[in-house]
Design a protein around this motif. Structure first.
Motif, PDB file in Angstrom:
ATOM      1  N   LEU A 261       7.796  -2.077 -17.230  1.00 13.49           N
ATOM      2  CA  LEU A 261       6.753  -1.115 -17.559  1.00 13.49           C
ATOM      3  C   LEU A 261       7.360   0.271 -17.751  1.00 13.49           C
ATOM      4  O   LEU A 261       7.994   0.806 -16.838  1.00 13.49           O
ATOM      5  N   PRO A 262       7.206   0.865 -18.936  1.00  6.25           N
ATOM      6  CA  PRO A 262       7.779   2.191 -19.169  1.00  6.25           C
ATOM      7  C   PRO A 262       7.229   3.227 -18.187  1.00  6.25           C
ATOM      8  O   PRO A 262       6.061   3.173 -17.796  1.00  6.25           O
ATOM      9  N   ASP A 263       8.068   4.176 -17.802  1.00  5.32           N
ATOM     10  CA  ASP A 263       7.690   5.159 -16.787  1.00  5.32           C
ATOM     11  C   ASP A 263       6.448   5.945 -17.184  1.00  5.32           C
ATOM     12  O   ASP A 263       5.563   6.187 -16.350  1.00  5.32           O
ATOM     13  N   GLU A 264       6.367   6.339 -18.459  1.00  2.00           N
ATOM     14  CA  GLU A 264       5.224   7.152 -18.870  1.00  2.00           C
ATOM     15  C   GLU A 264       3.923   6.346 -18.794  1.00  2.00           C
ATOM     16  O   GLU A 264       2.869   6.864 -18.415  1.00  2.00           O
ATOM     17  N   LEU A 265       3.994   5.062 -19.145  1.00  2.26           N
ATOM     18  CA  LEU A 265       2.813   4.215 -19.077  1.00  2.26           C
ATOM     19  C   LEU A 265       2.455   3.920 -17.622  1.00  2.26           C
ATOM     20  O   LEU A 265       1.268   3.846 -17.267  1.00  2.26           O
ATOM     21  N   ARG A 266       3.451   3.794 -16.794  1.00  6.82           N
ATOM     22  CA  ARG A 266       3.209   3.605 -15.350  1.00  6.82           C
ATOM     23  C   ARG A 266       2.432   4.788 -14.786  1.00  6.82           C
ATOM     24  O   ARG A 266       1.471   4.616 -14.045  1.00  6.82           O
ATOM     25  N   ARG A 267       2.828   5.992 -15.172  1.00  3.92           N
ATOM     26  CA  ARG A 267       2.115   7.189 -14.704  1.00  3.92           C
ATOM     27  C   ARG A 267       0.693   7.233 -15.240  1.00  3.92           C
ATOM     28  O   ARG A 267      -0.248   7.601 -14.524  1.00  3.92           O
ATOM     29  N   GLU A 268       0.509   6.846 -16.505  1.00  2.00           N
ATOM     30  CA  GLU A 268      -0.839   6.837 -17.091  1.00  2.00           C
ATOM     31  C   GLU A 268      -1.759   5.865 -16.353  1.00  2.00           C
ATOM     32  O   GLU A 268      -2.908   6.194 -16.035  1.00  2.00           O
ATOM     33  N   LEU A 269      -1.267   4.676 -16.092  1.00  2.00           N
ATOM     34  CA  LEU A 269      -2.084   3.676 -15.401  1.00  2.00           C
ATOM     35  C   LEU A 269      -2.428   4.119 -13.980  1.00  2.00           C
ATOM     36  O   LEU A 269      -3.558   3.925 -13.519  1.00  2.00           O
ATOM     37  N   CYS A 270      -1.466   4.711 -13.299  1.00  4.53           N
ATOM     38  CA  CYS A 270      -1.732   5.191 -11.945  1.00  4.53           C
ATOM     39  C   CYS A 270      -2.798   6.284 -11.953  1.00  4.53           C
ATOM     40  O   CYS A 270      -3.653   6.330 -11.057  1.00  4.53           O
ATOM     41  N   ALA A 271      -2.770   7.129 -12.975  1.00  3.11           N
ATOM     42  CA  ALA A 271      -3.799   8.166 -13.081  1.00  3.11           C
ATOM     43  C   ALA A 271      -5.160   7.546 -13.375  1.00  3.11           C
ATOM     44  O   ALA A 271      -6.175   7.951 -12.796  1.00  3.11           O
ATOM     45  N   GLU A 272      -5.197   6.550 -14.256  1.00  2.00           N
ATOM     46  CA  GLU A 272      -6.463   5.910 -14.601  1.00  2.00           C
ATOM     47  C   GLU A 272      -7.096   5.209 -13.396  1.00  2.00           C
ATOM     48  O   GLU A 272      -8.311   5.270 -13.207  1.00  2.00           O
ATOM     49  N   PHE A 273      -6.262   4.556 -12.593  1.00  2.00           N
ATOM     50  CA  PHE A 273      -6.783   3.801 -11.449  1.00  2.00           C
ATOM     51  C   PHE A 273      -6.715   4.588 -10.142  1.00  2.00           C
ATOM     52  O   PHE A 273      -7.032   4.042  -9.079  1.00  2.00           O
ATOM     53  N   ARG A 274      -6.288   5.842 -10.241  1.00  2.00           N
ATOM     54  CA  ARG A 274      -6.224   6.729  -9.069  1.00  2.00           C
ATOM     55  C   ARG A 274      -5.377   6.099  -7.960  1.00  2.00           C
ATOM     56  O   ARG A 274      -5.790   5.974  -6.810  1.00  2.00           O
ATOM     57  N   ILE A 275      -4.145   5.738  -8.341  1.00  4.57           N
ATOM     58  CA  ILE A 275      -3.207   5.109  -7.417  1.00  4.57           C
ATOM     59  C   ILE A 275      -2.038   6.047  -7.153  1.00  4.57           C
ATOM     60  O   ILE A 275      -1.432   6.577  -8.089  1.00  4.57           O
ATOM     61  N   ASP A 276      -1.725   6.243  -5.881  1.00  6.76           N
ATOM     62  CA  ASP A 276      -0.600   7.087  -5.488  1.00  6.76           C
ATOM     63  C   ASP A 276       0.698   6.291  -5.483  1.00  6.76           C
ATOM     64  O   ASP A 276       0.702   5.058  -5.596  1.00  6.76           O
ATOM     65  N   ALA A 277       1.801   7.017  -5.298  1.00  6.47           N
ATOM     66  CA  ALA A 277       3.112   6.368  -5.290  1.00  6.47           C
ATOM     67  C   ALA A 277       3.229   5.362  -4.156  1.00  6.47           C
ATOM     68  O   ALA A 277       3.815   4.289  -4.313  1.00  6.47           O
ATOM     69  N   TRP A 278       2.677   5.704  -2.993  1.00  5.48           N
ATOM     70  CA  TRP A 278       2.700   4.812  -1.833  1.00  5.48           C
ATOM     71  C   TRP A 278       1.333   4.797  -1.185  1.00  5.48           C
ATOM     72  O   TRP A 278       0.723   5.837  -0.992  1.00  5.48           O
ATOM     73  N   THR A 279       0.849   3.613  -0.865  1.00  7.49           N
ATOM     74  CA  THR A 279      -0.443   3.449  -0.205  1.00  7.49           C
ATOM     75  C   THR A 279      -0.282   2.415   0.906  1.00  7.49           C
ATOM     76  O   THR A 279       0.376   1.382   0.712  1.00  7.49           O
ATOM     77  N   GLY A 280      -0.866   2.706   2.052  1.00  3.60           N
ATOM     78  CA  GLY A 280      -0.739   1.786   3.175  1.00  3.60           C
ATOM     79  C   GLY A 280      -2.040   1.588   3.911  1.00  3.60           C
ATOM     80  O   GLY A 280      -3.027   2.293   3.679  1.00  3.60           O
ATOM     81  N   CYS A 281      -2.036   0.613   4.808  1.00  2.00           N
ATOM     82  CA  CYS A 281      -3.213   0.360   5.622  1.00  2.00           C
ATOM     83  C   CYS A 281      -2.811  -0.240   6.956  1.00  2.00           C
ATOM     84  O   CYS A 281      -1.727  -0.819   7.105  1.00  2.00           O
ATOM     85  N   GLY A 282      -3.699  -0.091   7.915  1.00  2.95           N
ATOM     86  CA  GLY A 282      -3.521  -0.660   9.242  1.00  2.95           C
ATOM     87  C   GLY A 282      -4.864  -0.690   9.935  1.00  2.95           C
ATOM     88  O   GLY A 282      -5.887  -0.311   9.359  1.00  2.95           O
ATOM     89  N   THR A 283      -4.875  -1.131  11.176  1.00  5.42           N
ATOM     90  CA  THR A 283      -6.125  -1.202  11.920  1.00  5.42           C
ATOM     91  C   THR A 283      -5.943  -0.654  13.332  1.00  5.42           C
ATOM     92  O   THR A 283      -4.839  -0.665  13.879  1.00  5.42           O
ATOM     93  N   VAL A 284      -7.058  -0.216  13.891  1.00  2.02           N
ATOM     94  CA  VAL A 284      -7.114   0.258  15.264  1.00  2.02           C
ATOM     95  C   VAL A 284      -8.224  -0.520  15.965  1.00  2.02           C
ATOM     96  O   VAL A 284      -9.347  -0.594  15.449  1.00  2.02           O
ATOM     97  N   THR A 285      -7.930  -1.114  17.106  1.00  2.00           N
ATOM     98  CA  THR A 285      -8.926  -1.902  17.822  1.00  2.00           C
ATOM     99  C   THR A 285      -8.904  -1.570  19.304  1.00  2.00           C
ATOM    100  O   THR A 285      -7.921  -1.045  19.825  1.00  2.00           O
TER     101      THR A 285
END
Length: 542
Positions: free
Chosen positions: A296-320
Motif C-alpha cells: 500500500l503506497p504511503d500516501e494512500l495509507r495516509r488517505e485511508l487512515c484519515a477517511e476512517f479516522r485511524i491513528d498510527a497506533w491504537t490499543g485496548c484493554g480492560t479493567v475489572t
C-alpha cells in the motif's frame, strides 16, 4: 499392505472406508474427492490431500480408530473444528493422512457454577459455550479469541492460543485432560486418574509429573476432553481504548503500560495494533486507487487512515473488580497514558451512545456515531468473552473481486493467511527493534506489515504479525511464502522465536536448539512408535 497415494490422485483402499464405517457409521466417513479437497485446503501456499475424513462421536470410537490405524499403518491427523486458519487450518501436515474430525464430540459434560469451570469435549465451539453460559450460568464469562463463534475451544488451548479477558491464556486456564494415546489407552492428567479426587478440576498439577504440557503443540496424543476455568462476571467492568497519531509512539505506550501489567493492576491482555491492522478490519485493499501497486503506497495509507479516522497506533484493554477498584485503576491508567488519547467505555456509556445515535437518526445526523458503534460494539463484546465474527473480516484484506456472501470461513473466500508471531520481552526497545526487522521484509516482498503487540503476561508480549494474500493469485502466493520464510529466518536469527507455527514453519524450530527437540523425538518414539498421530506436526526434522 501398500497404501494409495492421494497426492497422486489415487483413491483410498475401500477396505479402509468399510472399517471406519463399522466404527462410526456410514454417514461419518468420507472418501469422496470433494470432501477430501475441502479438508485439504490451506490458507497458506501448500494444500495437502487427505486419504479420508472420519468423524467419531465418542472417546471409545477414537480408541477403536487409533487401534485400526496402528494395525494398518495409517496416520491420523486430529482436528477439533478445523478453524486453525493461518496456522495449519484443517489440513494434515502431509498428504495421505486420515483427518480425524472431532466436531461431533461436542458435548458440554459439566458446568460448575460455584467454582467456575466447565468440562467440554473437543468439538465444542466458542459460540456453543457462550450460548450455554447465557442460559445456564450468566454469572460466568468464558474467554474468546477473534476466530469467531464456530472455532474450537480445545484446539485453541492446545495450540496455546489466547484471548482478551483475565483468563486469556487458554493453556494456563485448562485443568485436566482426557487423551487417547497411540496405543489406544486413555490417559487422564492432573488428578483425573484418581476416581474420587475431589480437586480434579480446580488444581492443575495433581501429584507426580505434570503431563498436560506434553499434549500442547505436540503430536503424541489425541485430546478428547478438557476442563476450562471460567471468569466470574466482575462487579464492575470498563474497557479502555487508547491511540496516538505518532508513528513513533509505540515504545512510549509500552513503557507506560508495562508497569501496570507487571504490578497486577491490569490483569487482562492489552492489545496495541498499528494503523494497517485497523484498516484491514474496516476495508479491503484498494486495488483501483492503488493502481495495482503493492505494498500500500504511503500516501494512500495516509488517505485511508484519515477517511476512517485511524491513528498510527491504537490499543485496548480492560479493567475489572469492585466499583472502587475499577475507579482507582481507571485513574491510574488515565495518568499513565496522559500524553495519549484514552477513552473508557462501560455498559452504561455504550447504551447511552446507542440512544444518542437513535435520537440523531431522526435528524439525519446519526451516521457517523453509528459507524463508530459498529466498530466498537463487537470489540467491546469480545473483551467480555463473547465470540464475534467481525474479526474475520480482516482476513479478506487482499481478496480480489466480489465476496461469496457473508464469510464465516476465510478459505471459502480464497483468503491467504500466514502468521509470524514471535514472543518478546515487554520492553519498548524490543518492540521497536522487532519492527525495524520485519517492516523492510514485508515491503520488499510487496506486503503490508499488519502488527499487533499483545501484552500476554506480566513480562512478555507476542507480536502477532501476518501476511494476507489471495490464494488464487499464484505470484502473490509465492511471494507470501518467500516473505514468510525470510521473516522466520530473520526473527530466529535475532532471538525472536514464535509462540506458535503452522506446518511450513515447523522445521525452522530446530535452529539453535540443543537437546530439546531430541528429547521431543524420544517422547514421540516412546508414546507413538508407529507414527500414528499427525506425523510432522510440531516435529521438526533433524
Amino acid at each position: 499392505m501398500e497404501l494409495p497415494d492421494p497426492a497422486k490422485g489415487e483413491n483410498p483402499n475401500p477396505d479402509t472406508g468399510v472399517a471406519f464405517r463399522a466404527i462410526v457409521g456410514a454417514d461419518d466417513v468420507f472418501v469422496d474427492e470433494s470432501t477430501r479437497q475441502r479438508y485439504g485446503r490451506s490458507s497458506g501456499p501448500a494444500p495437502t490431500l487427505p486419504m479420508a475424513v472420519v468423524r467419531p462421536a465418542s472417546t471409545e470410537q477414537v480408541q477403536r480408530i487409533v487401534d485400526f490405524a496402528r494395525e494398518r499403518g495409517l496416520a491420523l491427523h486430529p482436528i477439533s473444528r478445523g478453524c486453525n486458519w493461518g496456522y495449519g487450518d484443517a489440513r494434515a501436515p502431509t498428504a495421505g493422512q486420515v483427518i480425524l474430525d472431532l466436531s461431533r464430540m461436542n458435548r458440554i459434560v459439566e458446568l460448575n457454577r460455584r467454582l467456575g469451570y466447565v468440562v467440554i469435549e473437543a468439538g465444542v465451539t466458542q459460540g456453543q459455550l457462550w450460548e450455554h453460559l447465557q442460559t445456564h450460568a450468566p454469572q460466568l464469562w468464558m474467554d474468546s479469541t477473534g476466530a469467531g463463534p464456530d472455532a474450537s475451544l480445545v484446539g485453541n488451548a492446545l495450540d496455546r492460543g489466547f484471548g482478551h479477558t483475565r483468563y486469556g491464556d487458554h493453556t494456563l486456564t485448562a485443568c485436566g485432560m482426557e487423551i487417547v494415546l497411540a496405543d489406544g489407552r486413555v490417559l487422564n492428567t492432573g488428578y483425573g486418574h484418581y476416581d474420587d479426587a475431589v480437586a480434579h478440576r480446580v488444581y492443575r498439577y495433581g501429584v507426580g509429573p505434570s503431563l498436560d504440557g506434553l499434549f500442547a503443540q505436540s503430536n503424541v496424543g489425541i485430546v478428547t476432553r478438557i476442563g476450562l476455568w471460567l471468569t466470574p462476571v466482575p462487579e464492575a467492568f470498563s474497557a479502555f481504548f487508547f491511540s496516538s497519531p505518532d508513528a513513533e509512539a509505540l515504545e512510549d505506550l509500552i513503557e507506560r503500560l508495562a508497569p501496570l501489567r507487571m504490578n497486577g493492576l491490569l490483569q487482562s491482555a492489552i492489545h496495541i495494533g498499528n494503523d494497517l491492522r485497523l484498516l484491514s478490519a474496516r476495508t479491503r485493499y484498494p486495488w483501483d486507487r492503488a493502481a495495482g501497486r503493492t505494498p500500500l503506497p504511503d500516501e494512500l495509507r495516509r488517505e485511508l487512515c484519515a477517511e476512517f479516522r485511524i491513528d498510527a497506533w491504537t490499543g485496548c484493554g480492560t479493567v475489572t473488580g469492585t466499583p472502587a477498584i475499577v475507579r482507582a485503576t481507571v485513574r491510574a491508567v488515565r495518568r499513565a497514558l496522559k500524553p495519549h488519547r484514552v477513552v473508557f467505555i462501560n455498559d452504561r456509556r455504550i447504551a447511552l451512545a446507542h440512544r444518542v445515535a437513535g435520537a440523531l437518526d431522526r435528524f439525519g445526523a446519526g451516521a457517523r456515531l453509528r459507524q463508530q458503534l459498529a466498530t466498537v460494539d463487537p470489540l467491546y463484546r469480545l473483551l467480555k468473552g463473547e465470540p464475534t465474527r467481525e474479526s474475520l473480516y480482516g482476513t479478506l484484506w487482499r481478496v480480489r473481486g466480489e465476496l461469496p456472501g457473508p464469510v464465516t470461513n476465510p478459505l471459502d473466500a480464497h483468503a491467504g493467511i500466514m502468521w509470524s508471531s514471535p514472543v518478546l520481552p515487554m520492553t519498548g526497545s524490543d518492540a521497536r527493534r522487532l519492527l525495524s526487522l520485519i517492516e523492510p521484509i514485508y515491503a520488499r516482498h510487496g506486503f503490508e506489515a499488519m502488527v499487533t503487540f499483545t501484552m500476554i503476561s506480566e513480562r512478555a508480549m507476542i507480536a502477532v504479525t501476518n501476511l494476507y494474500f489471495d490464494t488464487r493469485e499464484s505470484d502473490e502466493a509465492q511471494r507470501a511464502a518467500a516473505c514468510y520464510d525470510e521473516l522466520g529466518q530473520t526473527l530466529m536469527d535475532h532471538g525472536y522465536v514464535p509462540y506458535r507455527v503452522g506446518p511450513s514453519g515447523t522445521d525452522r524450530l530446530r535452529r539453535g536448539s540443543a537437546v530439546f527437540w531430541d528429547v521431543v523425538a524420544q517422547l514421540k518414539q516412546t508414546l507413538d512408535p508407529h507414527g500414528v498421530i499427525s506425523p510432522g506436526r510440531y516435529e521438526p526434522r533433524p
